[in-house]
Write a protein that holds these residues in place. Structure first.
Motif, mmCIF file in Angstrom:
data_model
loop_
_atom_site.group_PDB
_atom_site.id
_atom_site.type_symbol
_atom_site.label_atom_id
_atom_site.label_comp_id
_atom_site.label_asym_id
_atom_site.label_seq_id
_atom_site.Cartn_x
_atom_site.Cartn_y
_atom_site.Cartn_z
ATOM 1 N N ALA A 103 -6.489 -0.717 7.970
ATOM 2 C CA ALA A 103 -6.107 0.640 7.544
ATOM 3 C C ALA A 103 -5.419 0.584 6.183
ATOM 4 O O ALA A 103 -5.720 1.389 5.284
ATOM 5 N N ALA A 104 -4.521 -0.401 6.023
ATOM 6 C CA ALA A 104 -3.785 -0.519 4.765
ATOM 7 C C ALA A 104 -4.737 -0.789 3.597
ATOM 8 O O ALA A 104 -4.545 -0.276 2.491
ATOM 9 N N LYS A 105 -5.787 -1.605 3.861
ATOM 10 C CA LYS A 105 -6.748 -1.954 2.795
ATOM 11 C C LYS A 105 -7.533 -0.749 2.312
ATOM 12 O O LYS A 105 -7.928 -0.676 1.168
ATOM 13 N N PHE A 106 -7.810 0.175 3.253
ATOM 14 C CA PHE A 106 -8.699 1.281 2.896
ATOM 15 C C PHE A 106 -7.974 2.628 2.792
ATOM 16 O O PHE A 106 -8.526 3.664 3.117
ATOM 17 N N LEU A 107 -6.710 2.561 2.354
ATOM 18 C CA LEU A 107 -5.967 3.812 2.180
ATOM 19 C C LEU A 107 -6.386 4.548 0.911
ATOM 20 O O LEU A 107 -6.233 5.762 0.810
ATOM 21 N N GLY A 108 -6.908 3.794 -0.062
ATOM 22 C CA GLY A 108 -7.298 4.416 -1.332
ATOM 23 C C GLY A 108 -6.052 4.704 -2.162
ATOM 24 O O GLY A 108 -4.989 4.135 -1.915
ATOM 25 N N ALA A 136 0.832 -1.202 0.000
ATOM 26 C CA ALA A 136 0.000 0.000 0.000
ATOM 27 C C ALA A 136 0.870 1.256 0.000
ATOM 28 O O ALA A 136 0.349 2.370 -0.111
ATOM 29 N N GLY A 137 2.188 1.071 0.145
ATOM 30 C CA GLY A 137 3.107 2.212 0.180
ATOM 31 C C GLY A 137 2.868 3.088 1.398
ATOM 32 O O GLY A 137 3.098 4.301 1.374
ATOM 33 N N ALA A 138 2.397 2.468 2.496
ATOM 34 C CA ALA A 138 2.028 3.268 3.668
ATOM 35 C C ALA A 138 3.221 3.534 4.579
ATOM 36 O O ALA A 138 4.055 2.666 4.792
ATOM 37 N N GLU A 139 3.248 4.765 5.088
ATOM 38 C CA GLU A 139 4.243 5.092 6.099
ATOM 39 C C GLU A 139 3.586 4.812 7.449
ATOM 40 O O GLU A 139 2.471 5.276 7.717
ATOM 41 N N GLN A 161 -17.629 -3.907 -1.387
ATOM 42 C CA GLN A 161 -17.486 -5.246 -1.938
ATOM 43 C C GLN A 161 -16.303 -5.349 -2.892
ATOM 44 O O GLN A 161 -15.855 -6.441 -3.215
ATOM 45 N N SER A 162 -15.799 -4.170 -3.320
ATOM 46 C CA SER A 162 -14.708 -4.221 -4.293
ATOM 47 C C SER A 162 -13.381 -4.507 -3.602
ATOM 48 O O SER A 162 -12.384 -4.814 -4.235
ATOM 49 N N ILE A 163 -13.371 -4.412 -2.249
ATOM 50 C CA ILE A 163 -12.126 -4.692 -1.531
ATOM 51 C C ILE A 163 -12.250 -6.057 -0.866
ATOM 52 O O ILE A 163 -13.258 -6.352 -0.210
ATOM 53 N N GLU A 164 -11.239 -6.879 -1.097
ATOM 54 C CA GLU A 164 -11.326 -8.251 -0.611
ATOM 55 C C GLU A 164 -11.439 -8.289 0.916
ATOM 56 O O GLU A 164 -10.937 -7.423 1.623
ATOM 57 N N GLY A 165 -12.084 -9.318 1.368
ATOM 58 C CA GLY A 165 -12.251 -9.460 2.813
ATOM 59 C C GLY A 165 -13.455 -10.329 3.111
ATOM 60 O O GLY A 165 -14.238 -10.650 2.214
ATOM 61 N N VAL A 206 -5.544 3.839 16.212
ATOM 62 C CA VAL A 206 -4.898 3.516 14.940
ATOM 63 C C VAL A 206 -5.582 4.424 13.925
ATOM 64 O O VAL A 206 -6.784 4.342 13.720
ATOM 65 N N LYS A 207 -4.776 5.334 13.366
ATOM 66 C CA LYS A 207 -5.342 6.398 12.544
ATOM 67 C C LYS A 207 -4.769 6.325 11.131
ATOM 68 O O LYS A 207 -3.572 6.062 10.958
ATOM 69 N N ASP A 208 -5.645 6.531 10.140
ATOM 70 C CA ASP A 208 -5.133 6.558 8.770
ATOM 71 C C ASP A 208 -5.698 7.771 8.050
ATOM 72 O O ASP A 208 -6.650 8.397 8.514
ATOM 73 N N ASN A 209 -5.080 8.106 6.906
ATOM 74 C CA ASN A 209 -5.608 9.226 6.129
ATOM 75 C C ASN A 209 -6.226 8.695 4.827
ATOM 76 O O ASN A 209 -6.133 9.294 3.782
ATOM 77 N N GLY A 210 -6.839 7.497 4.951
ATOM 78 C CA GLY A 210 -7.398 6.806 3.783
ATOM 79 C C GLY A 210 -8.790 7.267 3.391
ATOM 80 O O GLY A 210 -9.155 8.427 3.608
#
Lengths: 518, 162
Positions: free
Chosen positions: A412-417, A381-384, A464-468, A440-444
């Motif tokens: 969080a990584a899944k929903f970063l966009g 996800a290229g997340a920092e 539904q477009s994101i696996e899980g 746990v905070k994200d800017n997604g």
């Protein structure tokens, strides 16, 4: 008749009358010789009680009718009268009747003159009735003491004290048990209504005074539950009940009597029972939801597989290679979905309870381990990932708490966009009732406030477009609730990022400060 | 079937199931146009011509809604409730098409005035058969009410009755 003769006649008559009175007196009168102690005269009252005739008695000494003392002792007793050192001797002794029976007496002895000679005179009172009365009184007192003991023990054992309040003069009496319930020494001080109020929890005082007022003024039965703060700060819960007595003619309130029942333990038990019932109900509801969802979510891929097998057959016959490939892909994806679902269900079933011993956990260490475990997805996800350096110590099941952070990071990584510079932060923000709050905070992509509760639902998938499988966050919530905490999400909506906040126990819970010494 | 264009709105979050339904309905030519949306919120947007579905021409009012119950965001039941409590939409027949056989789902669907409740058959042949018969019944035999505002023509007959 001359004057002298008349005077002699009068004296004689007087003596005769006196003699008759003494003879017939119910008090016993004995006249006996000062040296020989032999009876000279004994009145009718004594003769009837003893059962001897005067002639028989004149053959006996005063010591002979006494059971407790012999002649020598009796002689010594009357010596002070003979010598004139005492004018009167009082003696408590026992007389023996002719028939052998006894009776207690109180004898007053004096040295007087009889028929011109010195004689010992005993005025004797049969004290049988008085003695019986004294014994009855003693027995009654003992009974009273016994009843008091029973009442005291009952109060002590049941932790139920009682009180009486004289409304007219304001005096208040407490039983020992009330002192004990209030954490005081029994009868440590004289109870007053003001003292009573001072031991009531400040928040409950108004309720108690208005209950008392209501009862006195409106004749309502008195009943109120309130807290008591003992001098050492210990809190007790009590139930008071009472009633007021009124003057039948004026209607003025006279007395109020009541009980104080320490219900702390019963209250604790009923709270525990309610908590357990609530937990069971929640478990049941969850189980129902679980069965329902599982049957639905397992059936769904089966329909896909059967359906596309049918289409596959048709498309293969028609030689449509593009469609055949698509059908196979659909079937594969459905079996993958089933596989994932089964794996996660297994995992979920394992967290039904805390399986590992609870321990103190250094979150700084645990969070970086969790981040390592999902490093693959975070990199993809290229997340920092920014982990605050000062995470608190928490208390719980280490493996489960690691799963919490793992799942939240993964989520969080899944929903970063596809935004620039995706960042995931982990930190702590203050505490609630001593329990640290972590986040746990994200800017997604964020979550619409309408779905903030739904995201934690089992098998709930917003996108539904994101696996899980819709199990991860449900599992996270389950673990946090098992640790007595709560989790919620903050997000202003799509595009604003999301912050998941939750509490975890800080240290071993302190034992509740509600003990009784009795 | 008359010359009137028949539109169906399919609300289904499972892409594979949607594909199964679409292919079956198309093969039997039971509808002229089938619009597929994959969650409850989208379904409501479509029906109210909101957002991406604002163009009424491209997104006409459906003659029937095929509605799954388990939907992301807004559940099937909530969509059903909104359709049936909206004066402009309440006459559209809503057929529930779901995997759930749970009594509670069937009961609440009918309580919310679903017109029919169908359970997706596991067997492919039966699935195809159901779609076919569903199409014939609801889009062939079944008489649709006219939408509010659309008055019967001078002949007193509904427009699609020709």
């Amino acid at each position: 008749m001359d004057a002298r003769r008349s005077s002699e006649d009068t004296t004689h008559a007087h003596e005769q009358s006196l003699g008759r009175i003494l003879e017939n007196s119910l008090n016993e009168i004995y006249v006996f010789h000062p040296e020989s102690l032999r009876f000279i005269w004994v009145n009718g009252g004594a003769r009837v009680n003893l059962g001897y005739s005067l002639e028989e008695l004149q053959e006996m000494t005063a010591a002979a009718i006494k059971t407790e003392i012999d002649s020598a002792e009796f002689d010594a007793l009357v010596e002070p009268l003979r010598s004139g050192t005492e004018s009167r001797v009082v003696l408590e002794t026992v007389h023996r009747r002719r028939d052998g029976s006894h009776y207690p007496v109180e004898a007053h002895l004096q040295l007087l003159e009889y028929m011109g000679e010195p004689a010992l005179v005993a005025m004797v009172l049969d004290t049988s009735e008085q003695k019986k009365l004294e014994e009855d009184q003693k027995r009654l007192l003992m009974q009273l003491e016994y009843q008091k003991r029973i009442l005291d023990d009952a109060q002590r054992i049941t932790h139920m004290g009682s009180w009486v309040w004289n409304i007219q003069d304001g005096s208040l009496a407490w039983s020992d048990e009330i002192y004990r319930i209030f954490g005081l020494e029994p009868q440590e001080f004289g109870a007053t209504y003001e003292a009573f109020l001072s031991y009531i929890h400040p928040e409950d005082r108004d309720a108690v005074t208005s209950a008392v007022q209501n009862s006195v003024e409106r004749r309502a039965p008195y009943g109120v539950d309130h807290r008591v703060v003992q001098p050492n700060g210990t809190l007790r819960y009590v139930r008071e009940q009472g009633e007021v007595t009124y003057d039948p003619s004026t209607g003025a309130p006279l007395l109020m009597v009541g009980t104080v029942h320490d219900i702390t333990d019963a209250r604790k038990q009923s709270q525990e029972r309610e908590r357990l019932i609530g937990e069971l109900e929640a478990r049941n509801a969850e189980m129902e939801r679980f069965t329902y969802t599982v049957s639905h979510d397992l059936k769904s891929p089966l329909i896909t597989i059967r359906g596309f097998l049918g289409l596959l057959q048709k498309d293969a016959l028609a030689g449509d290679e593009v469609r055949v490939a698509k059908d196979v892909a659909m079937i594969t994806s459905a079996t993958d979905q089933m596989q994932r679902l089964l794996d996660e269900l297994l995992e979920l079933s394992r967290i039904g309870r805390i399986v590992n011993a609870e321990e103190s956990i250094d979150l700084n260490e645990l969070v970086s381990d969790a981040a390592d475990l999902v490093a693959g997805r975070l990199e993809a996800a290229g997340a920092e990932v920014r982990i605050a350096p000062d995470l608190p110590m928490v208390f719980g099941d280490r493996r489960r708490i690691q799963e919490v952070f793992q799942n939240l990071l993964d989520n969080a990584a899944k929903f970063l966009g596809d935004r620039e510079g995706p960042v995931i932060e982990i930190g702590s923000s203050g505490d609630a009732d001593g329990r640290p709050i972590l986040f746990v905070k994200d800017n997604g992509i964020g979550i619409d406030p309408a779905y903030h509760e739904k995201v934690f639902g089992l098998f709930e998938r917003l996108d539904q477009s994101i696996e899980g499988t819709g199990i991860g966050l449900a599992m996270v919530r389950r673990i946090i609730e098992l640790h007595g905490g709560r989790i919620w999400v903050e997000s202003e909506g799509p595009g604003t990022g999301s912050t998941f906040r939750f509490h975890l126990p800080e240290a071993p819970p302190e034992p509740v400060r509600e003990s009784r010494s009795a | 079937m008359n010359g009137e264009q028949i539109h169906v709105l399919l609300v289904e979050d499972n892409e594979a199931h949607a594909e199964l339904v679409l292919r079956s309905l198309r093969e039997h030519r039971v509808a002229n146009r089938i619009f597929h949306v994959s969650d409850g919120a989208e379904a409501l947007d479509y029906l109210h011509n909101r957002g991406a579905y604002a163009d009424r021409q491209a997104h006409p009012r459906p003659h029937m809604v095929l509605l799954d119950l388990r939907l992301p965001k807004v559940s099937g039941l909530e969509v059903l409730e909104q359709i049936k409590s909206d004066a402009g939409l309440s006459t559209i027949p809503v057929v529930i098409l779901t995997t759930s056989q749970a009594e509670v789902d069937v009961a609440s669907a009918y309580r919310c005035r679903a017109n029919s409740y169908l359970v997706k058959p596991m067997d492919y042949e039966k699935f195809i058969q159901l779609m076919e018969e569903l199409g014939y019944f609801w889009l062939g035999w079944n008489q649709f009410p006219w939408p509010p505002g659309a008055h019967p023509g001078p002949s007193g007959r509904l427009p699609h009755q020709g």
